[in-house]
Design a protein around this motif. Structure first.
Motif, short mmCIF file in Angstrom:
data_model
loop_
_atom_site.label_atom_id
_atom_site.label_comp_id
_atom_site.label_asym_id
_atom_site.label_seq_id
_atom_site.Cartn_x
_atom_site.Cartn_y
_atom_site.Cartn_z
N ALA A 211 0.84 -1.20 0.00
CA ALA A 211 0.00 0.00 0.00
C ALA A 211 0.88 1.25 0.00
CB ALA A 211 -0.94 0.01 1.21
N LEU A 212 1.93 1.20 0.81
CA LEU A 212 2.83 2.36 0.93
C LEU A 212 3.54 2.62 -0.40
CD1 LEU A 212 3.24 4.18 3.27
CD2 LEU A 212 5.01 2.67 4.16
N VAL A 213 3.94 1.57 -1.09
CA VAL A 213 4.59 1.74 -2.40
C VAL A 213 3.59 2.35 -3.38
CG1 VAL A 213 5.53 0.52 -4.40
CG2 VAL A 213 6.30 -0.09 -2.10
N GLY A 214 2.38 1.84 -3.41
CA GLY A 214 1.37 2.36 -4.33
C GLY A 214 1.06 3.83 -4.06
N LEU A 215 0.89 4.17 -2.79
CA LEU A 215 0.59 5.56 -2.44
C LEU A 215 1.78 6.47 -2.78
CD1 LEU A 215 -1.31 5.11 0.96
CD2 LEU A 215 -2.29 5.68 -1.27
N SER A 216 3.00 5.99 -2.54
CA SER A 216 4.16 6.84 -2.84
C SER A 216 4.32 7.01 -4.36
CB SER A 216 5.43 6.27 -2.20
OG SER A 216 5.80 5.05 -2.80
N GLN A 217 3.92 6.01 -5.14
CA GLN A 217 3.93 6.17 -6.61
C GLN A 217 2.96 7.27 -7.04
OE1 GLN A 217 2.94 2.17 -7.81
NE2 GLN A 217 5.08 1.50 -7.92
N ILE A 218 1.80 7.28 -6.38
CA ILE A 218 0.80 8.32 -6.70
C ILE A 218 1.34 9.71 -6.35
CG2 ILE A 218 -1.43 9.23 -5.89
CD1 ILE A 218 -2.49 6.34 -6.07
N VAL A 219 1.98 9.81 -5.17
CA VAL A 219 2.56 11.11 -4.77
C VAL A 219 3.61 11.54 -5.80
CG1 VAL A 219 3.93 12.32 -3.03
CG2 VAL A 219 2.12 10.75 -2.31
N LYS A 220 4.46 10.60 -6.21
CA LYS A 220 5.52 10.92 -7.18
C LYS A 220 4.92 11.40 -8.50
CE LYS A 220 9.93 9.25 -8.88
NZ LYS A 220 10.86 8.11 -9.02
N LYS A 221 3.88 10.71 -8.97
CA LYS A 221 3.25 11.11 -10.24
C LYS A 221 2.70 12.54 -10.17
CE LYS A 221 1.91 6.42 -11.70
NZ LYS A 221 0.81 5.46 -11.87
N SER A 222 2.24 12.92 -8.96
CA SER A 222 1.63 14.25 -8.82
C SER A 222 2.67 15.36 -8.77
CB SER A 222 0.80 14.30 -7.53
OG SER A 222 1.65 14.39 -6.39
N GLY A 223 3.93 15.00 -8.54
CA GLY A 223 4.97 16.02 -8.39
C GLY A 223 5.07 16.58 -6.99
N ALA A 224 4.20 16.13 -6.09
CA ALA A 224 4.26 16.58 -4.69
C ALA A 224 5.47 15.95 -3.99
CB ALA A 224 2.97 16.21 -3.96
N THR A 225 5.82 16.51 -2.82
CA THR A 225 6.93 15.98 -2.04
C THR A 225 6.39 15.01 -0.99
OG1 THR A 225 8.11 18.06 -2.29
CG2 THR A 225 8.84 16.62 -0.50
#
Lengths: 190, 190
Positions: free
Chosen positions: B132-146
């Motif tokens: 779950a943490l990997v998936g959520l961090s991928q989403i954050v990365k795609k958004s350009g957020a930190t």
């Protein structure tokens, strides 16, 4: 609740099929400050009830229920839409047809968390056809607990759920009741 | 966090398959007073970060994230496991394999609610294999957020997720890390 109605007017978006999109503050992104005011308003409206537990349903009811629970000083139980490995033992269940998702769910609550001595307040984000509320009230009834009422954030007053359930004797407090949503995107409250 | 560990020792139940059942206070019935202490502890641990938004995933992360958000004074966004009629427009998505449910979900977040200027704290109830943490961090990365880090209530330290992700540079603050769960039901913390 004027604060809520103002927010719906400002940020709610009408989509075809009588869908009201409020995911910028209610059920995808969640404005916790607004939830705190919603929680206080539910407490004010149910101040005559000795609520011992709040019951909601995953997923979009959970955040509102948890913040409201602070005003009531009680725990929250959320009904689950799928059985998982992590719930075992005896369960209360009900069938709920979802208007939004176009399918029927089996929802469950562990028998451990609803007791005959409980006074239950159901909290949910939307009331439209009333299917979720019926399912949750069936679960409360099976447990022997007392259903004190339901606190709803947005009721679609042009759909039948609220009327049918109030006629059947359920106490429902909806913080914003929508009378009509027009084709050009206007939202009219009752 | 001693209060949490004490509660896990008191009310947690070990089930076969390395399942820890904490549904009396964490992820079915929810003890909101405990959540308030958990939220304050996350704030204490991430006090050096200027968090602008909390990201979690339905369903059991939502309650904890909402109460924690009060300590941070920020909104919460929860990733959804199914697309519904009520989310439209552009989405960020990721695939997440669920250990608990034995299937793979497509999880989505609307592009409207994660922006490049956001500093994101991910909050979830469990960390085991870290999917779950990997998936959520991928989403954050795609958004350009930190991505500032992840706040986890219970980490299964005997599973690989925490180590892999920390080795990869993710900041993870877990409030209770379980070293071992024995066949006779004992829970040993790190």
């Amino acid at each position: 609740m004027e604060l809520l109605k103002d927010r719906i007017m400002k940020d709610g978006k009408v989509r075809k099929g009588n869908v009201l999109k409020v995911d910028s503050f209610l059920n995808h992104q969640m404005d916790i400050k607004l939830f705190e005011e919603i929680g206080k308003e539910f407490k004010r409206r149910f101040s005559d009830c000795d609520i011992t537990k709040i019951l909601t349903i995953e997923s979009s009811g959970i955040g509102i229920a948890c913040i409201a629970a602070q005003s009531f000083g009680v725990p929250v139980v959320f009904a689950k839409k799928n059985t998982t490995k992590n719930i075992d033992g005896a369960l209360y269940s009900a069938q709920i047809e979802s208007f939004t998702h176009g399918k029927t769910y089996n929802v469950i609550v562990s028998r451990d968390y609803l007791k005959p001595e409980d006074n239950i307040l159901i909290i949910d984000d939307f009331l439209a056809k009333g299917k979720a509320l019926v399912g949750l009230s069936q679960i409360v009834k099976k447990s022997g607990a007392t259903l004190c009422g339901a606190g709803i954030v947005i009721e679609k007053g042009f759909q039948e759920g609220g009327k049918i359930l109030r006629d059947a004797g359920m106490r429902i407090e909806s913080l914003a009741i929508i009378k009509e949503m027009t084709d050009d995107g206007k939202i009219i409250f009752e």
